[in-house]
Design a protein around this motif. Structure first.
Motif, PDB file in Angstrom:
ATOM      1  N   SER A 231       7.448  56.093  -7.100  1.00 41.60           N
ATOM      2  CA  SER A 231       6.058  56.764  -6.604  1.00 41.60           C
ATOM      3  C   SER A 231       5.125  55.773  -7.085  1.00 41.60           C
ATOM      4  N   ASN A 232       5.245  55.726  -8.565  1.00 39.73           N
ATOM      5  CA  ASN A 232       4.118  55.082  -9.240  1.00 39.73           C
ATOM      6  C   ASN A 232       4.236  53.643  -9.331  1.00 39.73           C
TER       7      ASN A 232
ATOM      8  N   LEU B  61       1.457  53.595  -6.909  1.00 43.23           N
ATOM      9  CA  LEU B  61       0.181  54.148  -7.159  1.00 43.23           C
ATOM     10  C   LEU B  61      -0.585  53.613  -8.648  1.00 43.23           C
ATOM     11  N   THR B  62       0.381  53.312  -9.531  1.00 50.36           N
ATOM     12  CA  THR B  62      -0.058  53.093 -10.855  1.00 50.36           C
ATOM     13  C   THR B  62      -0.017  51.501 -11.452  1.00 50.36           C
TER      14      THR B  62
ATOM     15  N   SER C  42       4.385  55.517 -18.326  1.00 46.60           N
ATOM     16  CA  SER C  42       4.569  56.752 -17.637  1.00 46.60           C
ATOM     17  C   SER C  42       3.521  57.607 -18.188  1.00 46.60           C
TER      18      SER C  42
ATOM     19  N   TYR D 209      -3.251  50.098 -20.539  1.00 48.93           N
ATOM     20  CA  TYR D 209      -2.442  51.215 -20.656  1.00 48.93           C
ATOM     21  C   TYR D 209      -1.540  51.110 -21.928  1.00 48.93           C
TER      22      TYR D 209
ATOM     23  N   PHE E  91       0.581  57.231 -18.106  1.00 44.34           N
ATOM     24  CA  PHE E  91      -0.750  56.959 -17.431  1.00 44.34           C
ATOM     25  C   PHE E  91      -0.297  57.121 -15.859  1.00 44.34           C
ATOM     26  N   TRP E  92       0.813  57.658 -15.694  1.00 47.06           N
ATOM     27  CA  TRP E  92       1.272  57.715 -14.279  1.00 47.06           C
ATOM     28  C   TRP E  92       0.293  58.516 -13.313  1.00 47.06           C
ATOM     29  N   THR E  93       0.001  58.109 -12.219  1.00 50.91           N
ATOM     30  CA  THR E  93      -0.725  59.057 -11.286  1.00 50.91           C
ATOM     31  C   THR E  93      -0.069  60.023 -10.812  1.00 50.91           C
ATOM     32  N   HIS E  94       1.202  59.840 -10.458  1.00 50.08           N
ATOM     33  CA  HIS E  94       1.939  61.036  -9.683  1.00 50.08           C
ATOM     34  C   HIS E  94       3.011  61.307 -10.775  1.00 50.08           C
ATOM     35  N   THR E  95       3.072  62.732 -11.099  1.00 46.09           N
ATOM     36  CA  THR E  95       4.283  63.177 -11.951  1.00 46.09           C
ATOM     37  C   THR E  95       4.683  64.602 -11.169  1.00 46.09           C
TER      38      THR E  95
END
Length: 439
Positions: A71-72, A75-76, A166, A82, A168-172
């Motif tokens: 996913s990231n 997104l990231t 990870s 970072y 700084f991942w947007t989706h977790t």
């Protein structure tokens, strides 16, 4: 004193000779592999990688990580800000660039994420993972991260980079409370050991090639042992990427990786001024052509003749010929059309002379306030270029990568911003007050 220096130098040479003899003796223990042996060893390596991928998509805990990771990638972004360790940023750019939002394999990464989200059948998940054609080193890095989450302590640079990114991942997603199944953990470790054994075998049986290539670059300002070390790193990278099914021998494949690693190290450390590797190669080519032409004709070739022989434009040829043995005065102007000097761009200077942090911070805040008058892009470049944010100063290449623009565009933005700031009377007045207070 001279006798002591000669003794120290003699001891250093003797120590290096002993280290080299030890390395050569170790290399002689590993004979060159036959073509069939290479195929067998490399086959076991890729079999281990395939085994890791199948386990990752079938275990519940591993699938949880893969969903967040896939996913990231969309997104990231891999923003250098970072990463406290910049090497981790470059590792992930190497491993993940094809799978990010604008990469060549972004659609296949999205297909894997969709299949994971919908809990497709194991056969479908296996196919989606295989379609990605993940590098072996990235597959191993993901497996190490999953094992670390289960408490297994393993060393891997790709896993280190993934873990840092990870944070700084947007989706977790909430991690399952259940640990890895014991059988899955054991199989993951077994496959990783098989992969490491195969990679290390390919490496050890080709060390003599590293020594041979490194020997060609002696006398270029870099220690021979350092050349061997860098060449070995290139050899290891080649062993990770080699695929015998492409039809060529490993020695043929790794030659370029070893040479590239050594050339880059020589370019980075062999001179006072560092140029990109391709520029160094062009400069060396021009000087080789100059020597060849002089030997053939007995006369020094002109720039036009060199340009024609090298297949370059006359302007490009003249620019390249100016790079070798380049000496630049610190009082030289930074740009052709302004009054600033190269000394003005060096770190340190009056800002480091103040004994009062409060005064420096006040000037810093004033500068940030006045920069609000700049365009957004200009402001972003100046803040990143001089480390006015919370991180270290960034190079133009790093800023260009961060903003997804060219280095030339960053240079033009920087130049335009500095021109505007240099004419700001409020900044001049604040700086004059600062200098007066620090005297």
């Amino acid at each position: 004193m001279l006798i002591e220096e000669e003794a120290v130098e003699s001891l250093a040479v003797e120590t290096e000779d002993k280290d080299l003899e030890r390395l050569f003796a170790e290399a002689r223990r590993y004979p060159l592999l036959t073509s069939q042996q290479e195929k067998s060893i490399d086959g076991s390596k890729w079999q281990a990688v395939t085994g890791l991928q199948k386990l990752l998509v079938r275990d519940k805990v591993a699938r949880h990580y893969l969903r967040a990771w896939s996913s990231n990638t969309a997104l990231t972004p891999l923003d250098i800000a970072y990463f406290t360790n910049r090497e981790h940023h470059f590792i992930l750019r190497r491993e993940l660039s094809n799978y990010m939002a604008d990469g060549k394999q972004a659609d296949r990464m999205e297909a894997l994420h969709s299949a994971l989200q919908k809990n497709r059948t194991p056969r479908t998940l296996d196919q989606r993972m295989a379609d990605l054609d993940l590098p072996a080193s990235l597959t191993v890095g993901i497996a190490v991260v999953v094992l670390r989450l289960d408490g297994v302590k393993l060393q891997d640079s790709v896993a280190d980079a993934l873990e840092q990114w990870s944070t700084f991942w947007t989706h977790t997603e909430k991690r399952p409370k259940t640990p890895l199944e014991a059988s899955v953990r054991e199989e993951l470790i077994a496959h990783m050991e098989s992969y490491s054994d195969a990679r290390d075998t390919l490496t050890m049986h080709n060390l003599r090639l590293v020594y041979s290539i490194a020997g060609r670059y002696r006398g270029k300002g870099v220690n021979y042992l350092d050349l061997i070390q860098e060449g070995t790193l290139g050899l290891i990278r080649a062993a990770e990427k080699y695929d015998h099914s492409k039809g060529f021998r490993f020695s043929t494949y790794c030659f370029n990786w070893i040479t590239q690693a050594i050339r880059r190290h020589v370019g980075d450390t062999g001179g006072l001024i560092r140029y990109p590797t391709h520029v160094q190669e062009q400069v060396n080519k021009l000087y080789r052509l100059r020597v060849t032409e002089k030997q053939r004709t007995g006369e020094e070739p002109g720039d036009a003749a060199l340009a024609e022989a090298a297949g370059l434009t006359l302007e490009k040829t003249r620019d390249l010929l100016q790079l070798r043995n380049l000496g630049v005065s610190l009082d030289a102007p930074q740009f052709d059309d302004d009054d600033g000097t190269l000394l003005d761009t060096m770190s340190g200077g009056p800002f480091d002379a103040s004994e009062s942090e409060a005064e420096t911070e006040s000037l810093h805040d004033r500068l940030l306030l006045e920069m609000e008058e700049l365009d957004k892009a200009e402001r972003e470049v100046v803040i990143a270029r001089w480390g006015l944010h919370d991180g270290p100063p960034l190079s133009r290449a790093e800023i260009a990568d961060r903003m997804s623009v060219s280095r030339e565009w960053v240079r033009q933005l920087e130049r335009a911003a500095l021109t505007k700031l240099s004419g700001n009377e409020r900044i001049r007045s604040a700086f004059a007050d600062y200098m007066e207070a620090s005297d």
